[in-house]
Design an enzyme around this catalytic site. Structure first.
Site, PDB file in Angstrom:
ATOM      1  N   ASP A   1      37.853  43.242  39.346  1.00 38.96           N
ATOM      2  CA  ASP A   1      37.044  42.052  39.650  1.00 38.96           C
ATOM      3  C   ASP A   1      35.721  42.393  40.337  1.00 38.96           C
ATOM      4  O   ASP A   1      34.664  41.896  39.949  1.00 38.96           O
ATOM      5  CB  ASP A   1      37.823  41.089  40.551  1.00 38.96           C
ATOM      6  CG  ASP A   1      38.769  40.190  39.780  1.00 38.96           C
ATOM      7  OD1 ASP A   1      38.518  39.952  38.582  1.00 38.96           O
ATOM      8  OD2 ASP A   1      39.756  39.719  40.372  1.00 38.96           O
TER       9      ASP A   1
ATOM     10  N   GLY B   1      35.326  31.522  50.288  1.00 37.58           N
ATOM     11  CA  GLY B   1      36.635  31.886  49.771  1.00 37.58           C
ATOM     12  C   GLY B   1      37.062  33.230  50.329  1.00 37.58           C
ATOM     13  O   GLY B   1      36.222  34.078  50.639  1.00 37.58           O
TER      14      GLY B   1
ATOM     15  N   LYS C   1      47.228  37.387  42.796  1.00 42.11           N
ATOM     16  CA  LYS C   1      46.527  38.665  42.938  1.00 42.11           C
ATOM     17  C   LYS C   1      46.943  39.469  44.173  1.00 42.11           C
ATOM     18  O   LYS C   1      46.917  40.702  44.154  1.00 42.11           O
ATOM     19  CB  LYS C   1      45.014  38.443  42.947  1.00 42.11           C
ATOM     20  CG  LYS C   1      44.467  37.991  41.602  1.00 42.11           C
ATOM     21  CD  LYS C   1      42.961  37.876  41.606  1.00 42.11           C
ATOM     22  CE  LYS C   1      42.445  37.441  40.246  1.00 42.11           C
ATOM     23  NZ  LYS C   1      40.970  37.416  40.188  1.00 42.11           N
TER      24      LYS C   1
END
Length: 280
Positions: free
Chosen positions: A107, A132, A71
Site C-alpha cells: 500500500d 485515519g 489488514k
C-alpha cells in the site's frame, strides 16, 4: 478465461468487498500475459477471518489481497512477515509459498509511486496530514516517513489509534510524527492532506474535513477510488487545491502484489485502462 484444475487462484479478503475493482485489473493483466491465473473476491466477516486464512493452505490458493477491515487483524494468523509489513504493522498481500503464508504490504509504496508519477509530487521535506490510522494509513505514514517527509500529522476518530501510530513512527524511524486532536489548528501549515479513511465511498458519508479548512495551494489526496472524484476532492478543487484520487494507489499497489504472486512484471498500462473502464 478458461479455468481448469491447473489454474492458480488468487483472491481478496474483505468486508465489504463487493465494491472492489481489483479482480478486473488483475484478470485483465493475467489474460494479457497469457498466465493461467484467476482473481476472485471473497466476502470475509471479521469473525471468520481465521477460518478464511486457514483456507488459503487448504485450497492451495496462490495468495490473496487483504482489505478493510482485516489488514492488522490478519497478522497473528500468518507464518512470516516481510520486513516492511512487520515495520508497518499491517498486511495487504499474502503469498502462499510452500504452505507458508508470508505477509507483505504494498500500500505505502503504491501510494508514493502514485504521488510521484501521477501527481509529480515529491514527499521529501513536506508537511503531511493523514486522516485515519487504520491499515492503509499505517502503510502510507510509514512509507512517507521512510521517504523523508518533513513532518507527519495523524488524526483519527479513535484518538488512541492516532497516538499509537504517531508514536510508532517516531520510535522506529527518524521522522517526526505528531498526533493531533483538532485539524484546524494544524491544517494551515501542511502541504499535503490525505484522506486514508473509507469516508467518501458512500453518498451519505460526511466529509472527513470541514470544507472551509481546504484552501488554494493545498494538495489533497483521497485514497477512495470509487467514485473517482469524491465529495472531498470536489470541495478541494472548488477552493483551488490540487487533487488526486485513489485510483493510482490501487493500481500501483496491485502491480507490486502481482509481482509477488507471479514473479513477473505486470502490464501496468493494461491494468490502468481496465480500471478506468470499470470505474463509475
Amino acid at each position: 478465461m478458461m479455468i481448469t484444475g491447473k489454474t492458480k487462484i488468487i483472491g481478496i479478503f474483505g468486508y465489504p468487498v463487493e465494491h472492489t475493482l481489483s479482480p478486473y485489473m488483475h484478470n485483465a493483466a493475467f489474460e494479457a500475459m497469457g498466465l493461467d491465473y484467476c482473481y476472485i473476491p471473497f466476502r470475509v466477516r471479521p469473525e471468520n477471518l481465521k477460518t478464511a486464512i486457514n483456507s488459503i493452505k487448504a485450497l492451495s490458493l496462490q495468495g490473496v489481497n487483504i482489505t478493510i477491515p482485516h489488514k492488522e487483524a490478519i497478522i497473528p494468523y500468518l507464518d512470516e512477515l516481510d520486513r516492511e509489513a512487520e515495520l508497518i504493522g499491517a498486511v495487504n498481500t499474502v503469498l502462499n509459498k510452500e504452505k507458508r503464508l508470508i505477509g507483505y504490504n504494498t500500500d505505502g509504496r503504491g501510494f508514493v509511486r502514485s504521488l510521484r508519477e501521477d501527481g509529480r509530487i515529491d514527499p521529501r521535506g513536506k508537511k503531511i496530514m493523514i486522516i485515519g490510522a487504520g491499515g492503509a494509513a499505517r502503510a502510507i505514514a510509514f512509507t512517507l516517513a521512510i521517504e523523508g517527509a518533513g513532518k507527519i500529522f495523524i488524526k483519527d476518530i479513535i484518538e488512541e489509534k492516532a497516538k499509537e501510530l504517531s508514536s510508532a513512527i517516531s520510535n522506529k524511524i527518524s521522522a517526526e510524527a505528531i498526533y493531533i486532536k483538532d485539524l484546524k489548528d494544524r491544517i494551515g501549515d501542511v502541504d499535503i492532506l490525505i484522506n486514508a479513511t473509507p469516508l467518501g465511498m458512500k453518498k451519505e458519508d460526511p466529509l472527513p474535513v470541514l470544507p472551509e479548512l481546504l484552501s488554494q495551494g493545498l494538495i489533497v489526496y483521497d485514497i477512495v477510488y470509487n467514485p473517482p472524484e469524491t465529495p472531498l476532492l470536489k470541495e478541494a478543487k472548488k477552493r483551488g487545491a490540487k487533487t488526486l484520487g485513489g485510483l493510482g494507489m490501487l493500481l500501483y499497489q496491485g502491480a507490486l502484489s502481482f509481482k509477488i504472486w507471479t514473479g513477473q512484471e505486470p502490464p501496468v498500462d493494461v491494468m490502468r485502462k481496465e480500471l478506468e473502464n470499470k470505474i463509475v
